[in-house]
Design an enzyme around this catalytic site. Structure first.
Site, PDB file in Angstrom:
ATOM      1  CD  GLU A  98      -8.382   7.489 -11.232  1.00 13.07           C
ATOM      2  OE1 GLU A  98      -8.502   7.868 -10.057  1.00 13.07           O
ATOM      3  OE2 GLU A  98      -8.547   6.317 -11.598  1.00 13.07           O
ATOM      4  CG  ASP A 157      -6.017   1.612  -7.989  1.00 13.12           C
ATOM      5  OD1 ASP A 157      -5.326   0.789  -7.373  1.00 13.12           O
ATOM      6  OD2 ASP A 157      -6.530   2.615  -7.460  1.00 13.12           O
ATOM      7  CB  SER A 212      -9.505   0.695  -8.147  1.00 14.97           C
ATOM      8  OG  SER A 212      -9.818  -0.493  -8.782  1.00 14.97           O
ATOM      9  CB  SER A 213     -15.387   2.568  -8.188  1.00 16.12           C
ATOM     10  OG  SER A 213     -15.076   3.701  -7.399  1.00 16.12           O
ATOM     11  CB  SER A 244     -24.309   7.708 -14.143  1.00 17.35           C
ATOM     12  OG  SER A 244     -24.269   6.974 -12.928  1.00 17.35           O
ATOM     13  CD  GLU A 269      -3.004  -0.846   0.015  1.00 17.63           C
ATOM     14  OE1 GLU A 269      -3.120  -0.531  -1.182  1.00 17.63           O
ATOM     15  OE2 GLU A 269      -3.419  -1.920   0.467  1.00 17.63           O
ATOM     16  CG  HIS A 270      -0.139   4.935   0.396  1.00 20.08           C
ATOM     17  ND1 HIS A 270      -0.447   6.236   0.131  1.00 20.08           N
ATOM     18  CD2 HIS A 270      -1.279   4.366   0.841  1.00 20.08           C
ATOM     19  CE1 HIS A 270      -1.727   6.456   0.432  1.00 20.08           C
ATOM     20  NE2 HIS A 270      -2.251   5.327   0.865  1.00 20.08           N
ATOM     21  CB  THR A 271       4.523   0.228  -2.422  1.00 22.56           C
ATOM     22  OG1 THR A 271       3.370  -0.530  -2.779  1.00 22.56           O
ATOM     23  CG2 THR A 271       4.864  -0.018  -0.978  1.00 22.56           C
ATOM     24  CG  ASP A 272       0.559   2.914  -6.455  1.00 21.79           C
ATOM     25  OD1 ASP A 272       0.730   3.683  -5.488  1.00 21.79           O
ATOM     26  OD2 ASP A 272      -0.534   2.825  -7.072  1.00 21.79           O
TER      27      ASP A 272
HETATM   28  C1  GLA Z   1      -5.268   4.285  -4.212  1.00 20.37           C
HETATM   29  C2  GLA Z   1      -4.458   4.736  -5.416  1.00 20.37           C
HETATM   30  C3  GLA Z   1      -3.380   3.706  -5.756  1.00 20.37           C
HETATM   31  C4  GLA Z   1      -2.540   3.373  -4.544  1.00 20.37           C
HETATM   32  C5  GLA Z   1      -3.415   3.024  -3.348  1.00 20.37           C
HETATM   33  C6  GLA Z   1      -2.622   2.833  -2.085  1.00 20.37           C
HETATM   34  O1  GLA Z   1      -5.998   3.162  -4.520  1.00 20.37           O
HETATM   35  O2  GLA Z   1      -5.296   4.916  -6.530  1.00 20.37           O
HETATM   36  O3  GLA Z   1      -2.607   4.190  -6.810  1.00 20.37           O
HETATM   37  O4  GLA Z   1      -1.657   4.416  -4.248  1.00 20.37           O
HETATM   38  O5  GLA Z   1      -4.398   4.033  -3.127  1.00 20.37           O
HETATM   39  O6  GLA Z   1      -1.841   1.719  -2.164  1.00 20.37           O
END
Ligand code: GLA
Length: 355
Positions: free
Chosen positions: A152, A164, A118-119, A60, A26-29
C-alpha cells in the site's frame, strides 16, 4: 461464478483475511501510537492455481472483470488489479530465491469497499497468505502485515499506517486487538459478554487517495518535526507543548493524536475492568476530537453518531481513515433490541451491521 467456472479447474490454494473496525485510536498508527481495532465477519478470499502459460490472470467477483498481465508495472488508472500486482511484486522482490511462477487468481469478498474498514488490507493480507501457502515460505503473521503495508505504501502510494494489516493478519474475531504501533507489540483482549458493537454506514464513499488523508499525514509529520520528536506517540498528554508548533491547524491535528493515544490506553484499561460506560464516553470524546480537532468527519457521520447515542448507545464514533464511511457504536447487549428498534427508524436495516 466461482474459481472453477472462470478457470475450468479447481483452485489449489484458498486463503482469507478479515476486515476490521477500529474501536478507538485514529491516525495514531503512523505516528507511533496506540490503536484498538477488532476483526469483522466480512472477509476477502483469494483462490489460486498455477498458470502454465506464463501469465497472471486475475478475476474479481465484485468487478466481474478479468485482468491479464505478465509484468508488475502499476497501471496509471489506479486499477483494482494493482493491489494483486503490488503483492506479487513485493513477494518476488522479497524472496528473490523463489523462481517466478504465474498464477490464476480469483478474488471474492464480502467487505463493503471504501467505508473505512480496510478492504484493501484484507485483500493484500489474503494474497500474501495464499502465496505463503503455495510456496510454503513460512512467513509469520507479523511479517505478512509488514509486506502488505509495503504494497500500500511503496507500490500503491497511500500514506497509511500498519494497524489494518496487523489486525487483519493476526487478529481474532471477537477479541479487541490492542497494538503499540511503535514496536508492534500487541495484546488480544476478550470483550465482556454484555458489550456489543454495531456499525452504521454513512454511505459516503471514501477514497483514501483523493481524500485529505495524505494532507493530515503531512500535517502530523510537521508537528513531529517542530516538537522535535521522531513520533508524536512519544509525547505524553502532560508534556504536549502546543507553543512549539507554528501553525494553529497543525496544533489541532497534533492535539487530536496526543489526546487520542491517552484515550486508547484508558480504553484498554476500561475494557479489562468491564467499565462499559467509561469506555463509551471515551468513544464519544474520540469522535469529538476526530471531528473538531482533526476535522475528519462529515455532517452525515456526526448525525449518525448523535442519533445512535440518542437511541441508547453508550458510545459512538467515526471509524477508520475519516471523511465518511462506517460509524461504530457500543451498546449494552441487554439494551440492544431497544437500540436497534430505535435506530432503524432513522437508517435502513441494510446500513446497520452487528460486529
Ligand atoms: C486508514 C489507514 C490506517 C490508519 C487509519 C486511521 O485506515 O490505513 O493505517 O491510519 O486510516 O486511523
Amino acid at each position: 461464478m466461482g474459481f472453477e467456472n472462470i478457470y475450468n479447474h479447481k483452485a489449489i490454494i484458498k486463503e482469507s483475511a478479515n476486515a476490521r473496525v477500529n474501536l478507538i485510536g485514529e491516525h495514531t498508527d503512523y505516528t507511533g501510537g496506540y490503536v484498538m481495532p477488532t476483526l469483522l465477519g466480512f472477509k476477502n478470499t483469494i483462490e489460486l492455481s498455477r498458470n502454465e502459460e506464463k501469465k497472471f490472470v486475475v478475476f474479481s467477483e465484485y468487478f466481474n472483470e478479468k485482468k491479464i498481465f505478465n509484468d508488475f508495472i502499476k497501471s496509471e488508472s489506479n486499477d483494482w488489479s494493482d493491489y494483486i500486482k503490488g503483492c506479487l511484486f513485493v513477494f518476488f522482490d522479497e524472496y528473490k530465491k523463489i523462481k517466478l511462477e504465474h498464477f490464476n487468481i480469483y478474488i471474492s469478498s464480502s467487505i463493503p469497499l471504501e467505508r473505512g474498514i480496510s478492504s484493501s488490507s484484507a485483500l493484500c493480507v489474503s494474497t500474501f497468505k495464499a502465496l505463503n501457502s503455495y510456496f510454503n515460505t513460512q512467513i509469520n503473521e507479523k511479517h505478512i502485515a509488514i509486506l502488505a503495508k509495503k504494497v500500500e505504501h511503496d507500490y500503491i502510494g497511500v500514506s497509511g499506517g500498519i494497524m489494518d494489516q496487523m489486525v487483519s493478519s493476526i487478529g481474532i474475531h471477537g477479541k479487541a486487538f490492542f497494538l503499540d504501533c511503535l514496536n508492534l507489540k500487541y495484546e488480544l483482549v476478550n470483550f465482556p459478554s454484555n458489550w456489543k458493537f454495531c456499525l452504521v454506514d454513512s454511505e459516503v464513499q471514501r477514497n483514501l487517495r483523493s481524500s485529505s488523508y495524505n494532507e493530515r499525514f503531512s500535517e502530523l509529520k510537521i508537528a513531529e518535526k517542530e516538537l522535535d520528536v521522531t513520533y508524536l506517540g512519544e509525547v505524553k498528554l502532560n508534556k504536549f507543548n502546543p507553543d512549539k508548533i507554528s501553525n494553529p491547524t497543525v496544533v489541532k491535528r497534533a492535539r487530536h493524536v496526543v489526546t487520542e493515544n491517552d484515550r486508547v490506553l484508558k480504553a484498554k484499561e476500561y475494557l479489562l475492568k468491564d467499565e462499559i460506560v467509561k469506555f463509551g464516553k471515551l468513544m464519544i470524546e474520540s469522535h469529538n476530537s476526530y471531528s473538531s480537532d482533526f476535522e475528519a468527519s462529515t455532517s452525515d457521520v456526526d448525525e449518525i453518531v448523535k442519533k445512535s447515542i440518542e437511541c441508547g448507545a453508550l458510545g459512538a464514533r467515526l471509524t477508520g481513515g475519516g471523511f465518511g464511511g462506517f460509524t461504530v457504536s457500543l451498546i449494552e447487549r441487554n439494551n440492544f433490541t431497544n437500540w436497534y428498534n430505535k435506530i432503524k427508524k432513522h437508517y435502513p436495516e441494510e446500513k446497520i451491521f452487528e460486529v
